[in-house]
Design an enzyme around this catalytic site. Structure first.
Site, short mmCIF file in Angstrom:
data_model
loop_
_atom_site.label_atom_id
_atom_site.label_comp_id
_atom_site.label_asym_id
_atom_site.label_seq_id
_atom_site.Cartn_x
_atom_site.Cartn_y
_atom_site.Cartn_z
N VAL A 155 -21.72 -58.21 14.62
CA VAL A 155 -22.96 -57.65 14.09
C VAL A 155 -23.01 -56.13 14.34
O VAL A 155 -22.50 -55.65 15.35
CB VAL A 155 -24.20 -58.36 14.70
CG1 VAL A 155 -24.30 -58.11 16.19
CG2 VAL A 155 -25.48 -57.96 13.99
N CYS A 156 -23.63 -55.42 13.40
CA CYS A 156 -23.92 -54.00 13.57
C CYS A 156 -25.33 -53.75 13.02
O CYS A 156 -26.15 -54.66 12.99
CB CYS A 156 -22.87 -53.12 12.88
SG CYS A 156 -22.88 -53.21 11.08
N ARG A 157 -25.60 -52.55 12.55
CA ARG A 157 -26.94 -52.25 12.05
C ARG A 157 -27.21 -52.93 10.71
O ARG A 157 -28.25 -53.55 10.52
CB ARG A 157 -27.12 -50.74 11.91
CG ARG A 157 -28.49 -50.33 11.41
CD ARG A 157 -28.62 -48.80 11.38
NE ARG A 157 -29.91 -48.43 10.83
CZ ARG A 157 -30.14 -48.23 9.53
NH1 ARG A 157 -29.17 -48.38 8.65
NH2 ARG A 157 -31.34 -47.89 9.11
N MET B 176 -28.52 -56.01 12.14
CA MET B 176 -29.75 -56.01 12.93
C MET B 176 -30.97 -55.65 12.09
O MET B 176 -32.08 -56.05 12.43
CB MET B 176 -29.62 -55.03 14.11
CG MET B 176 -28.64 -55.52 15.17
SD MET B 176 -29.06 -57.14 15.87
CE MET B 176 -30.56 -56.76 16.76
#
Length: 99
Positions: free
Chosen positions: A62-64, A90
């Protein structure tokens, strides 16, 4: 590349224990909050921290918003890891993306 929505990941977290969720964002982003139980490994650190990731386990990256995690997934997949990109990242997890 395999992908999972944040809704699907949340449901999976309710039914399965010990999921490996790797957050590849930068320190200042992670300071604003993470998925419960996620491990923080910045994208730039992935190559030197491979030993912290079990090759026999599936990892959710996961990232932004999904871009950096996609790059991490491409690299990790080329190294023989089973990885799934968390689509929407996110922003989606926190409900900031309008559906």
């Amino acid at each position: 590349m395999k992908e999972i929505t944040t809704t699907e990941l949340a449901k999976k977290m309710e039914t399965e224990k010990g999921l490996s969720i790797i957050d590849v964002r930068e320190d200042e982003e992670v300071a604003q909050g993470m998925i419960p139980g996620a491990k923080h490994i910045r994208l730039s650190e992935i190559p030197e921290r491979l030993d912290e990731m079990d090759k026999n386990q599936q990892h959710f990256i996961v990232c932004r918003s999904g871009g950096r995690s996609g790059k991490a997934c491409e690299f990790l997949s080329s190294q023989g890891y089973e990885v799934t990109n968390v689509a929407g990242g996110m922003l989606d997890w926190n409900g900031e993306i309008k559906k």
